[in-house]
Write an enzyme that holds these catalytic residues in place. Structure first.
Site, PDB file in Angstrom:
ATOM      1  N   LYS A  71       1.915   2.199  -5.041  1.00 44.68           N
ATOM      2  CA  LYS A  71       2.464   1.647  -6.290  1.00 44.68           C
ATOM      3  C   LYS A  71       1.541   1.957  -7.468  1.00 44.68           C
ATOM      4  CE  LYS A  71       2.373  -2.386  -4.326  1.00 44.68           C
ATOM      5  NZ  LYS A  71       2.085  -2.022  -2.932  1.00 44.68           N
ATOM      6  N   GLY A 109      -4.557  -4.196  -3.851  1.00 44.74           N
ATOM      7  CA  GLY A 109      -5.542  -3.155  -4.116  1.00 44.74           C
ATOM      8  C   GLY A 109      -4.757  -1.919  -4.495  1.00 44.74           C
ATOM      9  N   HIS A 110      -4.716  -1.620  -5.781  1.00 43.66           N
ATOM     10  CA  HIS A 110      -3.909  -0.497  -6.266  1.00 43.66           C
ATOM     11  C   HIS A 110      -4.855   0.624  -6.695  1.00 43.66           C
ATOM     12  CE1 HIS A 110      -0.331  -3.430  -7.209  1.00 43.66           C
ATOM     13  NE2 HIS A 110      -0.686  -3.399  -5.943  1.00 43.66           N
ATOM     14  N   ASP A 166       0.807  -1.224   0.000  1.00 43.21           N
ATOM     15  CA  ASP A 166       0.000   0.000   0.000  1.00 43.21           C
ATOM     16  C   ASP A 166       0.841   1.275   0.000  1.00 43.21           C
ATOM     17  OD1 ASP A 166      -2.235  -1.648   0.089  1.00 43.21           O
ATOM     18  OD2 ASP A 166      -2.303  -1.607   2.276  1.00 43.21           O
ATOM     19  N   GLU A 167       1.995   1.212  -0.604  1.00 49.41           N
ATOM     20  CA  GLU A 167       2.904   2.365  -0.609  1.00 49.41           C
ATOM     21  C   GLU A 167       2.477   3.429  -1.620  1.00 49.41           C
ATOM     22  OE1 GLU A 167       3.832  -0.776  -1.142  1.00 49.41           O
ATOM     23  OE2 GLU A 167       5.339  -1.386   0.341  1.00 49.41           O
ATOM     24  N   GLN A 190       1.976  -5.952  -3.137  1.00 56.84           N
ATOM     25  CA  GLN A 190       2.460  -6.066  -1.751  1.00 56.84           C
ATOM     26  C   GLN A 190       3.790  -5.301  -1.590  1.00 56.84           C
ATOM     27  OE1 GLN A 190       1.393  -9.456  -3.265  1.00 56.84           O
ATOM     28  NE2 GLN A 190      -0.527  -8.454  -2.818  1.00 56.84           N
ATOM     29  N   VAL A 215       2.832  14.063  -3.944  1.00 56.24           N
ATOM     30  CA  VAL A 215       2.273  14.982  -2.944  1.00 56.24           C
ATOM     31  C   VAL A 215       0.740  15.046  -3.013  1.00 56.24           C
ATOM     32  CG1 VAL A 215       4.344  16.403  -2.653  1.00 56.24           C
ATOM     33  CG2 VAL A 215       2.760  16.907  -4.542  1.00 56.24           C
ATOM     34  N   THR A 261      -9.704  -4.698   1.609  1.00 51.90           N
ATOM     35  CA  THR A 261     -10.546  -5.227   2.690  1.00 51.90           C
ATOM     36  C   THR A 261     -11.205  -4.139   3.534  1.00 51.90           C
ATOM     37  OG1 THR A 261      -8.632  -5.291   4.159  1.00 51.90           O
ATOM     38  CG2 THR A 261      -9.098  -7.293   2.913  1.00 51.90           C
ATOM     39  N   ASN A 312      -5.281 -10.102  -3.907  1.00 59.18           N
ATOM     40  CA  ASN A 312      -4.984  -9.543  -2.577  1.00 59.18           C
ATOM     41  C   ASN A 312      -4.528  -8.085  -2.709  1.00 59.18           C
ATOM     42  OD1 ASN A 312      -2.647 -10.490  -3.842  1.00 59.18           O
ATOM     43  ND2 ASN A 312      -1.653 -11.193  -1.978  1.00 59.18           N
TER      44      ASN A 312
HETATM   45  P1  GDP Z   1      -0.723   0.406  -3.551  1.00 61.34           P
HETATM   46  O1  GDP Z   1      -1.349  -0.861  -3.105  1.00 61.34           O
HETATM   47  O2  GDP Z   1       0.737   0.446  -3.289  1.00 61.34           O
HETATM   48  O3  GDP Z   1      -1.057   0.768  -4.970  1.00 61.34           O
HETATM   49  O4  GDP Z   1      -1.353   1.560  -2.629  1.00 61.34           O
HETATM   50  P2  GDP Z   1      -2.908   1.702  -2.230  1.00 61.34           P
HETATM   51  O5  GDP Z   1      -3.661   2.183  -3.416  1.00 61.34           O
HETATM   52  O6  GDP Z   1      -3.398   0.498  -1.548  1.00 61.34           O
HETATM   53  O7  GDP Z   1      -2.810   2.825  -1.111  1.00 61.34           O
HETATM   54  C1  GDP Z   1      -2.250   4.059  -1.365  1.00 61.34           C
HETATM   55  C2  GDP Z   1      -3.316   5.146  -1.083  1.00 61.34           C
HETATM   56  O8  GDP Z   1      -2.681   6.385  -1.037  1.00 61.34           O
HETATM   57  C3  GDP Z   1      -4.355   5.253  -2.167  1.00 61.34           C
HETATM   58  O9  GDP Z   1      -5.578   5.634  -1.600  1.00 61.34           O
HETATM   59  C4  GDP Z   1      -3.819   6.361  -3.074  1.00 61.34           C
HETATM   60  O10 GDP Z   1      -4.836   7.056  -3.762  1.00 61.34           O
HETATM   61  C5  GDP Z   1      -3.178   7.251  -2.046  1.00 61.34           C
HETATM   62  N1  GDP Z   1      -2.010   8.015  -2.525  1.00 61.34           N
HETATM   63  C6  GDP Z   1      -1.036   7.645  -3.371  1.00 61.34           C
HETATM   64  N2  GDP Z   1      -0.096   8.603  -3.477  1.00 61.34           N
HETATM   65  C7  GDP Z   1      -0.494   9.605  -2.650  1.00 61.34           C
HETATM   66  C8  GDP Z   1       0.056  10.861  -2.287  1.00 61.34           C
HETATM   67  O11 GDP Z   1       1.143  11.254  -2.723  1.00 61.34           O
HETATM   68  N3  GDP Z   1      -0.644  11.613  -1.388  1.00 61.34           N
HETATM   69  C9  GDP Z   1      -1.830  11.201  -0.857  1.00 61.34           C
HETATM   70  N4  GDP Z   1      -2.446  11.999   0.015  1.00 61.34           N
HETATM   71  N5  GDP Z   1      -2.382  10.022  -1.180  1.00 61.34           N
HETATM   72  C10 GDP Z   1      -1.711   9.228  -2.052  1.00 61.34           C
HETATM   73  P1  IMO Z   2      -0.930  -4.122  -2.285  1.00 60.66           P
HETATM   74  O1  IMO Z   2      -0.473  -4.670  -3.604  1.00 60.66           O
HETATM   75  C1  IMO Z   2      -0.941  -4.538   2.051  1.00 60.66           C
HETATM   76  C2  IMO Z   2      -1.090  -8.599   3.636  1.00 60.66           C
HETATM   77  C3  IMO Z   2      -2.340  -9.063   4.353  1.00 60.66           C
HETATM   78  C4  IMO Z   2      -1.732 -10.034   5.331  1.00 60.66           C
HETATM   79  C5  IMO Z   2      -0.620 -10.698   4.508  1.00 60.66           C
HETATM   80  C6  IMO Z   2      -1.016 -12.009   3.864  1.00 60.66           C
HETATM   81  O2  IMO Z   2      -2.199  -3.363  -2.340  1.00 60.66           O
HETATM   82  O3  IMO Z   2       0.181  -3.352  -1.631  1.00 60.66           O
HETATM   83  P2  IMO Z   2      -2.537 -12.656   1.783  1.00 60.66           P
HETATM   84  O4  IMO Z   2      -3.981 -12.377   1.505  1.00 60.66           O
HETATM   85  O5  IMO Z   2      -1.611 -12.119   0.756  1.00 60.66           O
HETATM   86  O6  IMO Z   2      -2.269 -14.088   2.087  1.00 60.66           O
HETATM   87  O7  IMO Z   2      -2.231 -11.868   3.160  1.00 60.66           O
HETATM   88  O8  IMO Z   2      -0.285  -9.760   3.508  1.00 60.66           O
HETATM   89  N1  IMO Z   2      -1.326  -8.080   2.275  1.00 60.66           N
HETATM   90  C7  IMO Z   2      -1.228  -6.794   1.938  1.00 60.66           C
HETATM   91  N2  IMO Z   2      -1.010  -5.703   2.707  1.00 60.66           N
HETATM   92  N3  IMO Z   2      -1.076  -4.407   0.712  1.00 60.66           N
HETATM   93  C8  IMO Z   2      -1.271  -5.481  -0.060  1.00 60.66           C
HETATM   94  O9  IMO Z   2      -1.255  -5.425  -1.409  1.00 60.66           O
HETATM   95  C9  IMO Z   2      -1.406  -6.746   0.548  1.00 60.66           C
HETATM   96  N4  IMO Z   2      -1.628  -8.000   0.091  1.00 60.66           N
HETATM   97  C10 IMO Z   2      -1.555  -8.800   1.148  1.00 60.66           C
HETATM   98  O10 IMO Z   2      -2.975  -7.987   5.005  1.00 60.66           O
HETATM   99  O11 IMO Z   2      -1.132  -9.348   6.387  1.00 60.66           O
HETATM  100 MG    MG Z   3      -2.890  -1.527  -1.836  1.00 58.43          MG
END
Ligand code: GDP
Ligand code: IMO
Ligand code: MG
Length: 430
Positions: free
Chosen positions: A18, A42-43, A15-16, A226, A418, A303, A40
């Site tokens: 990506k 969620g981008h 969830d960085e 992940q 940002v 989730t 698993n």
């Molecule tokens: P991923 O799984 O690495 O693609 O990241 P996620 O989508 O799960 O979580 C990142 C969250 O941060 C999402 O809701 C994005 O819309 C949000 N996001 C991404 N970059 C930025 C940013 O620079 N600033 C803010 N405020 N939100 C961001």
């Molecule tokens: P993205 O691509 C954050 C975590 C789950 C759990 C562990 C194992 O959005 O960054 P799994 O269902 O893979 O067997 O769960 O990994 N996990 C994540 N945490 N971002 C994800 O994906 C994740 N995918 C799995 O919460 O701790």
């Molecule tokens: Mg994610």
């Protein structure tokens, strides 16, 4: 962007951001391919006022003309894939002709989700906190050499036999672990047969497609899911996912050689989050924990679970640099820290039995559980960074914070994000 084949890899616990970074970089590439994991992930990608959450389809899909591939290393849930595709099509994205699925990718079927749920229940207090998407059981079948590959669907009779064997095996397993859940074997076969032609229509050899594209001078992004600390080998085992999330898994997971990759971008938040169980050394105490969660909107994209929040951990990202061979960082969500009066960075850990502070991320979970982070405190900038588009636009204190991250992790920052929007990105010195 000058690199031809770049890996984008999560360098904390997922969830960085990506999805956002891949979407921005996809502007300049021809192909975006996922190499591991499954639904698993969620981008999240924001385009104008619209939000898209992608689980299996690569985050390049929102740019027209980009080919989006699911490599052999992905465990493909075909039902979820078509649901995601239909949603995109309903929102005006011509997804279907641009998506390709490796014939070597393993199928993740509904019984894997039942097994995932039952295994988690069985773990009780020691649950991993999986996403419930069937990931562990699907990779178990793959490694046990009893999985079903997309290409196995070519022959209807072979597919039916494999599905029957897989579903019956799952039912036996469910019974043996005391679960009352069961899969309806004939129902499942029927459902897979219904989607079979559509899935076969997407089938490609991802390695060949990518290799030919690179030879022709095209550009490719390999999109990780992940993060490094969830890698089955390098992460906080057993609180990890079941695939190699790190860059070494990228070439392997799409079917090209590692010499094809010429850059690895580690995506990190300007702080740290984790969803699910397992160690998070820099986890914040209340009420700062809740404050950062609200500022960052830190709720899981797959989730909806609240994410645990912590300070930026340089021990973690330095480790991620080593195991991924990072060539640059993309630091996201800097704006989330805009209002904080001071910001901390963990530079090392104190652990019992070690006289000196340790700066290598420990493999031992017990050692990690007692690790006390050693912090450096820096002044906050207390001004909005959301409109910054160049390095010079950032407040001095924000630049100092980012430079310190570079120093401590030994990795240059290539991008700073940002905000959620596409234009809220600062390319740094490239
Ligand atoms: P991923 O799984 O690495 O693609 O990241 P996620 O989508 O799960 O979580 C990142 C969250 O941060 C999402 O809701 C994005 O819309 C949000 N996001 C991404 N970059 C930025 C940013 O620079 N600033 C803010 N405020 N939100 C961001
Ligand atoms: P993205 O691509 C954050 C975590 C789950 C759990 C562990 C194992 O959005 O960054 P799994 O269902 O893979 O067997 O769960 O990994 N996990 C994540 N945490 N971002 C994800 O994906 C994740 N995918 C799995 O919460 O701790
Ligand atoms: Mg994610």
């Amino acid at each position: 962007m000058t690199n031809r084949c770049m890996v984008i890899v999560g360098s904390q616990w997922g969830d960085e951001g990506k999805g956002k970074i891949v979407d921005v970089l996809a502007e300049e590439v021809d192909i975006v391919a996922r190499y591991q994991g499954g639904a698993n992930a969620g981008h999240t990608v924001h385009v104008g006022t619209e939000e898209f959450i992608l689980h299996q389809i690569p985050s390049g899909i929102l740019h027209s003309g980009r080919r989006c591939l699911l490599g052999n290393g992905v465990v493909v849930d075909p039902f979820q894939l078509f649901e995601e595709m239909s949603e995109l099509i309903a929102r005006g994205i011509d997804a279907e002709p641009r998506v390709g699925v490796s014939s070597r990718a393993h199928l993740l079927l509904p019984y894997h989700k039942l097994l995932d749920r039952a295994a988690e229940l069985g773990r009780g207090e020691k649950k991993i906190g999986t996403t419930g998407r069937g990931i562990g059981p699907a990779y178990e079948d793959k490694v046990a050499r009893q999985g079903i590959r997309v290409g196995d669907l070519r022959s209807e009779t072979r597919a039916q036999a494999l599905l029957r064997a897989g579903a019956e095996r799952a039912n036996l397993r469910l019974a043996s672990i005391g679960s009352e859940l069961r899969v309806d074997v004939d129902g499942l076969i029927g459902e897979v047969m219904d989607i079979r032609p559509r899935l076969l229509g997407l089938m490609v050899d991802t390695g060949q497609v990518i290799d030919e594209a690179l030879v022709a001078g095209q550009r490719v992004l390999l999109e990780g899911a992940q993060g490094a600390l969830l890698d089955v080998d390098h992460g906080t085992y057993p609180y990890v996912t079941s695939s190699n999330t790190t860059a070494g898994g990228a070439a392997l997971g799409v079917g090209v050689g590692p010499t094809r990759v010429d850059a690895v971008v580690g995506v990190v938040k300007a702080y740290t989050t984790r969803v699910g169980e397992g160690p998070l050394p820099t986890e914040l105490a209340s009420p700062l924990q809740e404050q950062v969660r609200e500022l960052g909107g830190e709720y899981g994209a797959t989730t909806g679970r609240p994410r645990r929040c912590g300070w930026f951990d340089a021990v973690v990202v330095r480790f991620a640099r080593r195991v991924n061979g990072l060539t640059g960082l993309a630091v996201t969500k800097l704006d989330v820290l805009d209002t904080l009066p001071e910001i901390r960075i963990a530079t090392g850990y104190q652990v019992s039995g070690e006289a000196e502070e340790i700066t290598n991320f420990p493999a031992d979970l017990e050692q990690l559980a007692e690790a006390v982070p050693v912090y450096e405190t820096m002044p906050g900038w207390q001004t909005s960074t959301q409109d910054a588009r160049r390095w010079e636009d950032l407040p001095e204190a924000a630049r100092a914070y980012l430079r310190r991250i570079e120093e401590l992790t030994g990795t240059p920052i290539w991008y700073v994000s940002v905000g959620t929007r596409r234009d809220q990105i600062i390319p740094v010195g490239r």
